[in-house]
Scaffold this motif. Structure first.
Motif, PDB file in Angstrom:
ATOM      1  N   ILE A 156      -5.354  -0.526  -4.634  1.00  0.00           N
ATOM      2  CA  ILE A 156      -5.658  -0.777  -3.225  1.00  0.00           C
ATOM      3  C   ILE A 156      -4.750   0.128  -2.398  1.00  0.00           C
ATOM      4  O   ILE A 156      -3.529   0.088  -2.542  1.00  0.00           O
ATOM      5  N   ARG A 157      -5.368   0.959  -1.564  1.00  0.00           N
ATOM      6  CA  ARG A 157      -4.611   1.912  -0.750  1.00  0.00           C
ATOM      7  C   ARG A 157      -5.181   1.927   0.655  1.00  0.00           C
ATOM      8  O   ARG A 157      -6.403   1.871   0.827  1.00  0.00           O
ATOM      9  N   LEU A 158      -4.290   2.008   1.647  1.00  0.00           N
ATOM     10  CA  LEU A 158      -4.721   2.089   3.036  1.00  0.00           C
ATOM     11  C   LEU A 158      -4.143   3.333   3.685  1.00  0.00           C
ATOM     12  O   LEU A 158      -3.038   3.757   3.350  1.00  0.00           O
ATOM     13  N   GLY A 159      -4.884   3.884   4.622  1.00  0.00           N
ATOM     14  CA  GLY A 159      -4.423   5.051   5.362  1.00  0.00           C
ATOM     15  C   GLY A 159      -4.882   4.989   6.803  1.00  0.00           C
ATOM     16  O   GLY A 159      -5.677   4.134   7.193  1.00  0.00           O
ATOM     17  N   GLY A 160      -4.387   5.917   7.590  1.00  0.00           N
ATOM     18  CA  GLY A 160      -4.760   5.976   9.002  1.00  0.00           C
ATOM     19  C   GLY A 160      -4.317   4.754   9.775  1.00  0.00           C
ATOM     20  O   GLY A 160      -5.046   4.269  10.634  1.00  0.00           O
ATOM     21  N   ILE A 161      -3.114   4.248   9.457  1.00  0.00           N
ATOM     22  CA  ILE A 161      -2.597   3.063  10.146  1.00  0.00           C
ATOM     23  C   ILE A 161      -2.338   3.419  11.603  1.00  0.00           C
ATOM     24  O   ILE A 161      -1.656   4.391  11.909  1.00  0.00           O
ATOM     25  N   GLU A 162      -2.911   2.629  12.504  1.00  0.00           N
ATOM     26  CA  GLU A 162      -2.729   2.821  13.943  1.00  0.00           C
ATOM     27  C   GLU A 162      -1.968   1.631  14.499  1.00  0.00           C
ATOM     28  O   GLU A 162      -2.353   0.489  14.298  1.00  0.00           O
ATOM     29  N   VAL A 163      -0.875   1.934  15.195  1.00  0.00           N
ATOM     30  CA  VAL A 163      -0.061   0.914  15.854  1.00  0.00           C
ATOM     31  C   VAL A 163      -0.521   0.844  17.303  1.00  0.00           C
ATOM     32  O   VAL A 163      -0.674   1.876  17.952  1.00  0.00           O
ATOM     33  N   PRO A 164      -0.774  -0.373  17.823  1.00  0.00           N
ATOM     34  CA  PRO A 164      -1.257  -0.466  19.199  1.00  0.00           C
ATOM     35  C   PRO A 164      -0.229   0.077  20.190  1.00  0.00           C
ATOM     36  O   PRO A 164       0.969  -0.133  20.046  1.00  0.00           O
TER      37      PRO A 164
END
Length: 191
Positions: A156-164
């Motif tokens: 499981i991998r996540l990318g493009g994390i956007e912080v508000p």
């Protein structure tokens, strides 16, 4: 703003460099199960937690997290960042199926995907993109019947994390509040 919708690609060969592995054993205070919602954290930022929610009690374990159900299989999973307002633009995962069947993905936002075949004789790797997702869910079935096909979920991998980012109006209100506090402190010192 034009919405891209959910885009699902099959056959991901592995981390593409712009994604971060989901971990379990390096996280401090995460929920490892058994629970309907378990948590892992990102390899490069242990303060960003990822919620994995199902209708079955789950366990999460390992350096590169592995997810299994308490009763041996599950058919539904929702993946979301724990912190309100955070989004992700890419999700990669590998579904280990216990039988042949189908998987369907839903993005929030992004809508529903087409169905994709799951094979019990191989790795079922997927990359999901297309939006800044609040969450991505999937469910499995065989002949339109919900069946607990997922033996485990790995890689499981996540990318493009956007912080508000606070809106200018919110920043202006914060500034006015700080100015008000300063005047209140001055007034209390003068008294």
């Amino acid at each position: 703003m034009v919405s891209a919708g959910i885009i699902v690609q099959e056959g991901v060969a592995g981390g593409s460099g712009d994604v971060d592995n989901l971990l379990s054993n390096a996280c401090s205070g995460n929920i490892t199960g058994p629970a309907l919602t378990v948590q892992g954290c990102l390899n490069n930022n242990h303060d960003i937690f990822v919620d994995l929610t199902s209708d079955e009690n789950l366990f999460i374990s390992g350096g590169q997290a592995s997810l299994v159900a308490e009763d041996g299989g599950f058919s539904f999973l929702d993946i979301a960042l724990s912190t309100e307002g955070y989004t992700f633009g890419k999700l990669q995962l590998n579904i280990d199926a216990s039988d042949d069947g189908f998987v369907y993905f839903t993005g929030d936002p992004g809508g529903d995907s087409d169905s994709f075949e799951l094979s019990k004789n191989g790795q079922n790797k997927f990359t999901i993109t297309g939006e800044n997702f609040n969450s991505v869910s999937f469910f499995t079935d065989v002949d339109s019947l919900s069946v607990d096909l997922v033996a485990d979920l790995k890689q499981i991998r996540l990318g493009g994390i956007e912080v508000p980012v606070p809106e200018p109006g919110s920043l202006a209100l914060l500034g006015l509040g700080l100015i008000g506090l300063r005047f209140a402190r001055r007034r209390s010192k003068a008294s």
